[in-house]
Design a protein around this motif. Structure first.
Motif: not given
Length: 664
Positions: A277, A348, A378-379, A382, A385-386
């Motif tokens: 990400a 990402g 996807r989890l 995410e 990315q966080q």
């Protein structure tokens, strides 16, 4: 645009072939500006000179180009390798640059020499052979194909956590071979059921080998097959009425089931995956790399590249893309030319297909990129990315705080810092002296520049020829050694001492990289500053740069005062001053660097550490292995020739030479 470039450069551009290769741009001073790769050198390089780039980052760089070099290669994969080797070694001004990190850690299971039904050759009667019982360990470095390696892991913590897991479930040993060979009773790990006790023969080599195979399968993500094998072993023991062994295997099954249940990120479908990400903000970027190995999520690591805005604008003038795409492409190219990529990359942002093809050709691994993941992937993305968002926010906050400290100190000392560039160019060098009752005197010089400490530019000075404990003489010696050459270089260049921050950054002498810092911090009061002033006056340097950090009343932190060599009054900044916080940060770093050097020098003098260095054939790697195996020089001296020969890389002849040298 072409009118400002030399005719020789334009002719070189016109003569380029339409072949894959790497191009390099240099300025008039010979500094490397940019390194790029191209499938078609003529088309790519010509695009820089055929279009108008006025007012853009590309235009700013192109205007500086004075010379061009190219290297033709056979494929884009070769171009990728060459490009990123040059970026890493030359660090061009306009490339997105990811710093070389330490090598990634691995989990290693050592090789076993045990063969079923074979005689235990070389085994001491009545004592198990450590070579028959593989050891699980944390490892960095070159790979030896005799052993099994699992990883890479994102951090040392991830490796150690996995080792603990293997100890709980499979009870593999972690002890060194020398410890194994000298055990006469089980250690504490056996008592708490974290080891099966092979050192004292409490498990047969065949049973231990089965545990090693199960551990290897588990690390490869074959958890269900491991459970099936353990169940078969448990029932086999029960049929033979070996109920104690069956109970042990049952406990293994229970422990493994518990681990699998606790591993919330476990994936049956994905075995080895990297999740990437990226976040770009405020001229900085963060790439967060999360690793899944053997179906287990092992954690993540954040990377912060340099030259983000310039590199993103210059990456490919013909291929449109967002800064996030450019940063991610730079990371893929630089990272996976050093570390083999896994079969699946969850990204990402989309990247150039040609880059993925080049990575496949270079690594030999069939890599599949996923840009819009679903379900578990996807989890993962995410979460990555966080983490990228959080890490970049933290970096920007820290940099903002550090810049505020730099600005506060510049204002407190009356230095002009009208622009961010001038403020970032502020260079501070700080000196400290450390010794133990006059023994092993060591001086340190640490550097602060660009709003951060610069460890690569730190220097230590062993102080000799002075009265033990004379800190003034030690300070005089280190300043003369540090700035004597600077003064000579500046004089030879016909230049003044560096203009400093007021002139837009410290200048460089014409010969070499000699430069005078804007501030020279001395950890000491009036006496130390007077010594520094005498040295600077004798060298013809500006004494206005000298600043002492004098302890306050009762030597309490926060009460320090700044002492100046040019006669200015002392300055008390205040306990909550951002300027004092920066001064304290730099001074404490100088003290830490000096005291660690002093302790190492003192220990070497007391233990005779140089004796190992003087033995022919014992280089840094072998010396490190000896010290790690035996715990220090005294342990090496107490070891027998046989023990010394048991260390990797030490032959019997060299072991005898070491023994003679340490006992002569």
């Amino acid at each position: 645009m072409s009118a400002v470039h030399p005719e020789e450069l334009l002719r070189a551009v016109a003569a380029l072939p339409s072949l894959p290769g790497v191009y390099r741009y240099y300025d008039a001073a010979g500094a490397l500006l940019y390194v790029g790769k191209a499938r078609d050198l003529k088309k790519r390089v010509s695009s820089y000179f055929q279009k108008t780039h006025d007012g853009t980052r590309i235009g700013h760089m192109v205007a500086k180009i004075a010379r061009l070099e190219t290297t033709v290669v056979r494929s884009e994969a070769e171009a990728l390798l060459l490009e990123n080797n040059l970026i890493k070694t030359q660090q061009p001004r306009y490339n997105i640059l990811f710093r070389d990190d330490k090598s990634y850690p691995y989990l290693r299971i050592s090789a076993s020499t045990w063969v079923a039904d074979a005689p235990d050759a070389g085994t001491v009667p009545g004592r198990p052979n450590p070579d028959h019982y593989p050891r699980v360990s944390y490892y960095r470095g070159a790979v030896d194909r005799r052993h099994q390696y699992f990883g890479p892991y994102p951090s040392a913590w991830a490796v150690k956590e996995t080792i603990q897991l293997l100890q709980k479930v499979f009870r593999l040993r972690t002890c060194e071979d020398t410890v194994f060979a000298h055990r006469t009773r089980p250690c504490l790990l056996y008592q708490i059921k974290r080891c099966s006790g092979p050192c004292v023969g409490l498990i047969a080599p065949a049973d231990y080998a089965a545990d090693v195979r199960a551990a290897s399968a588990f690390l490869n993500g074959e958890s269900q097959s491991v459970l099936a094998e353990l169940e078969a072993r448990m029932f086999a023991h029960a049929e033979r009425l070996a109920f104690e062994q069956a109970a042990e295997v049952r406990n293994q099954i229970t422990a493994l089931s518990r681990v699998l249940h606790q591993q919330a990120m476990e994936s049956v479908d994905d075995q080895d995956v990297d999740i990437l990400a990226v976040r770009v903000q405020g001229g900085r970027a963060c790439v967060n790399l999360a690793m899944v190995r053997g179906g287990r999520h092992l954690g993540d690591r954040a990377f912060f590249p340099a030259h983000v805005e310039d590199g993103a604008a210059l990456a490919d003038p013909e291929a449109p893309g967002t800064p996030e795409q450019r940063v991610l492409e730079a990371f893929l190219a630089q990272h996976y030319t050093q570390v083999p990529p896994p079969p699946v990359l969850v990204l990402g942002a989309p990247v150039d297909e040609a880059l993925l093809e080049a990575l496949i050709e270079q690594s030999g691994v069939r890599v599949r990129a996923v840009f819009h993941p679903r379900e578990q992937r996807r989890l993962w993305l995410e979460m990555a990315q966080q983490n990228a968002d959080l890490q970049l926010a933290r970096l920007l906050a820290e940099e903002g705080s550090q810049q505020a400290r730099t600005r506060a100190l510049a204002e407190a000392l009356g230095l002009s810092a009208d622009t961010p560039e001038a403020l970032a160019a502020l260079r501070i060098e700080c000196f400290d002296i450390s010794h133990t009752a006059g023994e092993a005197t060591m001086a340190s010089c640490v550097v602060y520049e660009g709003h951060q400490m610069q460890p690569a530019q730190y220097r230590r000075y062993a102080i000799e020829g002075i009265t033990p404990g004379d800190d003034y003489a030690a300070m005089r010696q280190v300043l003369q050694r540090r700035y004597g050459r600077v003064a000579a270089a500046l004089a030879d260049a016909g230049g003044d001492a560096a203009d400093g921050i007021a002139g837009g950054g410290a200048s460089r002498a014409a010969k070499g990289e000699a430069r005078l810092p804007d501030i020279v911090l001395i950890d000491g009061g009036v006496g130390q500053v007077n010594v520094a002033r005498e040295v600077f006056e004798s060298l013809g340097l500006d004494i206005g740069r000298l600043v002492g950090v004098e302890k306050g009343e009762g030597r309490k932190v926060g009460l320090e005062e700044l002492v100046f060599a040019d006669g200015r009054e002392k300055v008390y900044l205040g306990a909550d001053s951002a300027a004092l916080m920066l001064v304290a940060q730099i001074r404490d770093e100088a003290h830490r660097f000096a005291i660690t050097g002093m302790r190492a020098r003192r220990a070497k003098a007391r233990t005779g550490g140089s004796r190992l260095e003087d033995i022919p054939g014992v280089g840094p790697k072998r010396r490190a292995r000896l010290l790690a195996r035996f715990g220090g020089v005294r342990g090496v001296a107490a070891a027998s020739v046989e023990d010394l020969a048991g260390v990797e890389g030490i032959s019997w002849e060299l072991a005898e030479a070491i023994y003679r040298a340490l006992h002569g």
